[in-house]
Design a protein around this motif. Sequence first.
Motif, PDB file in Angstrom:
ATOM      1  N   ILE A 299      30.016  34.858  52.219  1.00 37.92           N
ATOM      2  CA  ILE A 299      30.434  36.148  51.665  1.00 37.92           C
ATOM      3  C   ILE A 299      30.824  35.903  50.207  1.00 37.92           C
ATOM      4  O   ILE A 299      31.574  34.963  49.918  1.00 37.92           O
ATOM      5  N   PRO A 300      30.322  36.704  49.267  1.00 36.46           N
ATOM      6  CA  PRO A 300      30.588  36.444  47.837  1.00 36.46           C
ATOM      7  C   PRO A 300      32.076  36.439  47.502  1.00 36.46           C
ATOM      8  O   PRO A 300      32.866  37.195  48.085  1.00 36.46           O
ATOM      9  N   TYR A 301      32.439  35.571  46.555  1.00 35.05           N
ATOM     10  CA  TYR A 301      33.809  35.536  46.020  1.00 35.05           C
ATOM     11  C   TYR A 301      33.825  36.293  44.696  1.00 35.05           C
ATOM     12  O   TYR A 301      32.968  36.088  43.837  1.00 35.05           O
ATOM     13  N   VAL A 302      34.820  37.177  44.540  1.00 33.91           N
ATOM     14  CA  VAL A 302      34.928  37.992  43.331  1.00 33.91           C
ATOM     15  C   VAL A 302      36.261  37.699  42.640  1.00 33.91           C
ATOM     16  O   VAL A 302      37.319  37.737  43.271  1.00 33.91           O
TER      17      VAL A 302
ATOM     18  N   ILE B  26      30.848  49.213  55.208  1.00 29.35           N
ATOM     19  CA  ILE B  26      31.690  48.336  54.402  1.00 29.35           C
ATOM     20  C   ILE B  26      30.972  47.006  54.113  1.00 29.35           C
ATOM     21  O   ILE B  26      30.463  46.348  55.030  1.00 29.35           O
ATOM     22  N   LYS B  27      30.948  46.642  52.839  1.00 29.74           N
ATOM     23  CA  LYS B  27      30.441  45.340  52.441  1.00 29.74           C
ATOM     24  C   LYS B  27      31.634  44.522  51.907  1.00 29.74           C
ATOM     25  O   LYS B  27      32.117  44.761  50.797  1.00 29.74           O
ATOM     26  N   PRO B  28      32.122  43.557  52.702  1.00 34.13           N
ATOM     27  CA  PRO B  28      33.291  42.797  52.247  1.00 34.13           C
ATOM     28  C   PRO B  28      32.929  41.725  51.226  1.00 34.13           C
ATOM     29  O   PRO B  28      31.846  41.138  51.272  1.00 34.13           O
ATOM     30  N   VAL B  29      33.832  41.493  50.276  1.00 34.30           N
ATOM     31  CA  VAL B  29      33.761  40.340  49.378  1.00 34.30           C
ATOM     32  C   VAL B  29      35.137  39.677  49.411  1.00 34.30           C
ATOM     33  O   VAL B  29      36.127  40.304  49.781  1.00 34.30           O
ATOM     34  N   ILE B  30      35.195  38.410  49.052  1.00 40.24           N
ATOM     35  CA  ILE B  30      36.446  37.657  49.132  1.00 40.24           C
ATOM     36  C   ILE B  30      37.140  37.624  47.769  1.00 40.24           C
ATOM     37  O   ILE B  30      36.502  37.451  46.735  1.00 40.24           O
ATOM     38  N   ALA B  31      38.473  37.829  47.805  1.00 43.23           N
ATOM     39  CA  ALA B  31      39.298  37.723  46.587  1.00 43.23           C
ATOM     40  C   ALA B  31      40.626  37.082  46.973  1.00 43.23           C
ATOM     41  O   ALA B  31      40.989  37.039  48.157  1.00 43.23           O
ATOM     42  N   THR B  32      41.377  36.593  45.999  1.00 45.17           N
ATOM     43  CA  THR B  32      42.672  35.969  46.296  1.00 45.17           C
ATOM     44  C   THR B  32      43.720  37.042  46.576  1.00 45.17           C
ATOM     45  O   THR B  32      43.615  38.174  46.107  1.00 45.17           O
TER      46      THR B  32
END
Length: 552
Positions: free
Chosen positions: A58-61, A120-126
């Motif tokens: 899953i992409p990190y943003v 929903i398209k999830p992306v990863i963030a801190t």
Amino acid sequence: MKRVRRRLGQILIDAGLINETQLKEAVSSEEPLSHSLVKLGFISESQIASALSKETHIPYVDLANYEINHHAATLIPEELALRYLLLPIDYEEKNLVVAMFDPSNVFAIDDLRIITGYEIKPVIATETDILNAISDLFKIDKQVEDVVDTVDEAEKEEAAEEVEVGGEASPVVKMVDSLLVESVRQRAGDIHIEPEEEGVRIRYRIDGVLQEITYTPKKMQASIISRLKIMAGMDIAERRIPQDGRFGLKVDNRPIDFRVASLPTVYGEKLVLRLLEKETIAIELLGLGFGKEALKLLNESLARPYGAILTTGPTGCGKTTTLYAAISLLNQIGKNIITVEDPVEYKVDGINQVQVNPRAGLTFAAALRSILRHDPDIVMIGEIRDRETAKIAIESALTGHLVLSTLHTNDAPSALTRLIEMQVEPFLIASAVDCVVAQRLARKLCKNCAEPYQPTPQQLEAVGFKLDPAKGKFFKAVGCKKCAKTGYKGRIGLFEVMRMSANIERLTIHRATSDEIKHEAIFSGMQTLREDGFIKAAAGLTTIEEVVRVTV
């Protein structure tokens, strides 16, 4: 929960980011594993997010540098965003792109699908980036409209002088609470509530510079001021004289102390709130920004069994922090250390800390007279404000005590003339004072957006830069989302350390001017504030413009 912990831990071990010993230490904490690992300093949030991204594909943003679609973000209420720790950030075809720390949370994704009507398209963030983005988007300005509506209704029923603040759920209370929380998250040192003819300006002092946060209508003034005065335990009926108060809050599990001061102005009471973190301090002198030679001189003075060490500079330049760092260095079981402060800003184990209470008669001078009967080895005085305190401090330094204190002067040499102005005998000052440290705080360059450049010889000559520019690495402050478009993030100390010499003692006894003392100190090798600043600018820590701004 244990299964999830082990799974995340294994991902990080496989990625080579932590080892088994670090994982065991982090798992033993009651906090979530990710929080514990970051708190222990084993790994950063962005490293965790990147590892999860590789594992889940899953992409990190990086939200700090992502242009968030405001329309998408406001599809859900703030409460839901905080509950699931997520935020819609954009549209992609018929999907809603949602930044999440835990994209495996199917309950959150299902709720979002139902509420928004989008796939929903999830992306990863801190976690920190998501919280900061939520804080930025659900800003104070939106609450202002709600409060204005409430005040409009209130004005129909009561006079402007008797505005009722309302209960804990009132919009005014919510707005004030939001102001306080936002100030902590933005690393503000002070909050300024400033009544003007047409409204109320609200500003935060971030990294030493005031930034306007919002401007509220005049009709809200009484409600906001009254709410803050009630919280600080001040008299809301008294508007003619200055008052002081304080209160404490817990923001993001951090205890924060707010010191409140009111001042009557022509348009109403101005309030200034100073923020202090009520945590045990653990600061080293080297970490404050002292150069090698300046630190060597200061350490020599701290190693002496008696004498006075003074820190000088304007309000908010970090004088007290420097004293605490020095006290922490001296804090040993064989030393009796007593401090007199107003207020006690940081609690330090092993040190006897006294807070002055003028209403009860416990002034700096009264406290000093008392603590000298408690056999102290080291005495720290929060500030020398008057002749009596100065006299006792200097006499204490002459009778076997190491005394640390602060003064308000522009540079180190001026501290000696300031004590003479307080009617302390010059020969006592010359004998008692061993070292004077002048300091300023300069903003540090934001590492994310700093841009290298080479200043021209004419530019360097105009500001008095005398170092070899070829050996320096100069950067320009640009500005990005991570530093709120300022180009700076955090602060570093600039220092001027003056040790007393025979010549400086002689000049002091003869009541020489501060300029004469400064000339002699520089001749003896003292590095001025500006020179120290230029060294840090050449090292790429700050900018030449910032050094010029904070030094003379």
